[in-house]
Design a protein around this motif. Structure first.
Motif, PDB file in Angstrom:
ATOM      1  N   ASP A 111     164.658  52.833 106.016  1.00 41.74           N
ATOM      2  CA  ASP A 111     163.997  52.505 107.282  1.00 41.74           C
ATOM      3  C   ASP A 111     163.496  53.741 108.022  1.00 41.74           C
ATOM      4  O   ASP A 111     163.328  53.723 109.247  1.00 41.74           O
ATOM      5  CB  ASP A 111     164.949  51.717 108.206  1.00 41.74           C
ATOM      6  N   ALA A 112     163.258  54.818 107.287  1.00 42.56           N
ATOM      7  CA  ALA A 112     162.806  56.058 107.923  1.00 42.56           C
ATOM      8  C   ALA A 112     161.327  55.987 108.280  1.00 42.56           C
ATOM      9  O   ALA A 112     160.551  55.286 107.640  1.00 42.56           O
ATOM     10  CB  ALA A 112     163.050  57.242 106.988  1.00 42.56           C
ATOM     11  N   ALA A 113     160.972  56.749 109.292  1.00 45.05           N
ATOM     12  CA  ALA A 113     159.566  56.853 109.695  1.00 45.05           C
ATOM     13  C   ALA A 113     159.145  58.313 109.677  1.00 45.05           C
ATOM     14  O   ALA A 113     158.286  58.727 110.455  1.00 45.05           O
ATOM     15  CB  ALA A 113     159.362  56.250 111.075  1.00 45.05           C
ATOM     16  N   THR A 114     159.753  59.091 108.808  1.00 44.05           N
ATOM     17  CA  THR A 114     159.433  60.506 108.696  1.00 44.05           C
ATOM     18  C   THR A 114     159.566  60.948 107.249  1.00 44.05           C
ATOM     19  O   THR A 114     160.205  60.264 106.441  1.00 44.05           O
ATOM     20  CB  THR A 114     160.363  61.351 109.588  1.00 44.05           C
ATOM     21  N   PHE A 115     158.982  62.091 106.939  1.00 40.27           N
ATOM     22  CA  PHE A 115     159.034  62.585 105.566  1.00 40.27           C
ATOM     23  C   PHE A 115     160.024  63.729 105.403  1.00 40.27           C
ATOM     24  O   PHE A 115     160.210  64.231 104.296  1.00 40.27           O
ATOM     25  CB  PHE A 115     157.641  63.055 105.117  1.00 40.27           C
ATOM     26  N   TRP A 116     160.722  64.145 106.485  1.00 47.11           N
ATOM     27  CA  TRP A 116     161.536  65.361 106.440  1.00 47.11           C
ATOM     28  C   TRP A 116     162.811  65.195 107.275  1.00 47.11           C
ATOM     29  O   TRP A 116     162.771  64.659 108.380  1.00 47.11           O
ATOM     30  CB  TRP A 116     160.711  66.534 106.967  1.00 47.11           C
TER      31      TRP A 116
END
Length: 345
Positions: free
Chosen positions: A253-258
């Motif tokens: 459920d992440a909304a980032t790549f890092w």
């Protein structure tokens, strides 16, 4: 492009339609094959993070922004009229990666206008190119940047997460805007087969737990790593590796790549068998001497595929439909495969 450091600290067709006499170089914006051969029908509507974009007719003048989108267009036989100047991984300083130069030569095309994106999009250069469409399916553009670009031409933004578009999704999304989806699907299938065949030379890749990192050798108190949304980390799974438990859990459920995490919690990475990361040849020895980093199995075993920062091979770690299948793309697979062979079973 310097975004890799800044944000982590990222041949098909038969005849070229030339704008001029046979035997001359194609001007930027020329396309390989006819509109009928491309197989697309217009208008098309593309959904993305900022809403939707409708392209009324097959674009003739294409501008690309950010990283990789020019390679998707070129792989489909479409030469942009303007595209970013590469400033990261460009070892000879001409603003083009080797596989891009090779494709331009194959198409008999002149080098498009190269735009410097070091300080952001060059809106003036983009407007001067008079594009029919602006491709940015793999990008980190903001709403404000999207709105500004949209005043110039229809914009294809990233589908959901900034810098979280796989090479396949980038290729298909940009291809839809160009009316070349069927061509893109076949290209992707061919390249995926190549990756499978090249990876098969390294049985040790299968199932090893991994993470992709960028390290600051002057500060080892933090471990940063790319999420499974990032195409670099996602590509490792295509080679046969599996994300470590920390990467997998963080990516849900992440909304980032890092992500970053303190090395005080180094036990979180106790299942990491193979690490791929940007750095220097001396980095592994430094990590092995560190009391915390040395507890990671990959570090202890020396299973670290080091990508010397700002080199072409490092650029190949972020896959594209042009880099895959080249000597650089295969060298990258060999590098990761060799690291996996050092990992414990």
């Amino acid at each position: 492009m310097s975004r890799f450091r800044a944000l982590a600290a990222l041949a098909v067709g038969s005849a070229l339609v030339l704008t001029g006499c046979a035997g001359t170089s194609a001007a930027p914006g020329a396309q390989e094959g006819s509109s009928d051969a491309a197989g697309g029908s217009f208008p098309v509507t593309i959904d993305h993070a900022f809403g939707e974009t409708t392209i009324e007719a097959q674009p003739e003048r294409v501008v690309t922004v950010s990283w990789g989108n020019q390679e998707a267009a070129l792989a489909l036989g479409v030469v942009p009229v303007a595209m970013p100047k590469v400033t990261w991984g460009d070892e000879d300083g001409d603003g083009l990666l080797p596989w891009v130069k090779d494709k331009l030569d194959e198409l008999g095309a002149e080098t498009p206008t190269l735009m410097d994106e070091t300080d952001g999009f060059d809106y003036e250069a983009i407007a001067d190119a008079q594009p029919d469409v602006i491709l940015g399916a793999y990008s980190g553009m903001t709403q404000e940047q999207y709105d500004t670009l949209s005043k110039i031409a229809p914009v294809v933004a990233f589908p959901e997460v900034a810098w979280g578009t796989s090479w396949q999704e980038m290729t298909l999304t940009d291809a839809k805007a160009l009316g070349r989806e069927d061509q893109a699907e076949q290209l992707i299938a061919d390249l995926e087969k190549h990756v499978t065949d090249a990876s098969a030379k390294y049985p040790a890749l299968a199932g090893k737990k991994t993470l992709f990192t960028y390290l600051d050798p002057t500060d080892l108190s933090t471990l940063g790593y790319y999420s499974t949304l990032d195409p670099r980390a996602a590509y490792l799974t295509e080679l046969g590796l599996a994300p470590s438990s920390a990467v997998e859990e963080s990516s849900k459920d992440a909304a980032t790549f890092w992500f970053t995490q303190s090395t005080e919690n180094i036990e979180t990475f106790s299942d990491v068998d193979v690490i791929v990361g940007y750095g220097t040849p001396e980095l592994l020895a430094q990590l092995q001497a560190d009391p915390l980093w040395s507890r990671i199995p990959a570090i202890k075993a020396g299973a670290f595929a080091t990508l010397t920062d700002d080199t072409t091979i490092a650029a190949a770690a972020n896959p594209s439909p042009l880099s895959i299948g080249t000597s650089y793309g295969d060298e990258y697979i060999d590098l990761v495969g060799a690291a996996s062979e050092k990992a414990g079973s």
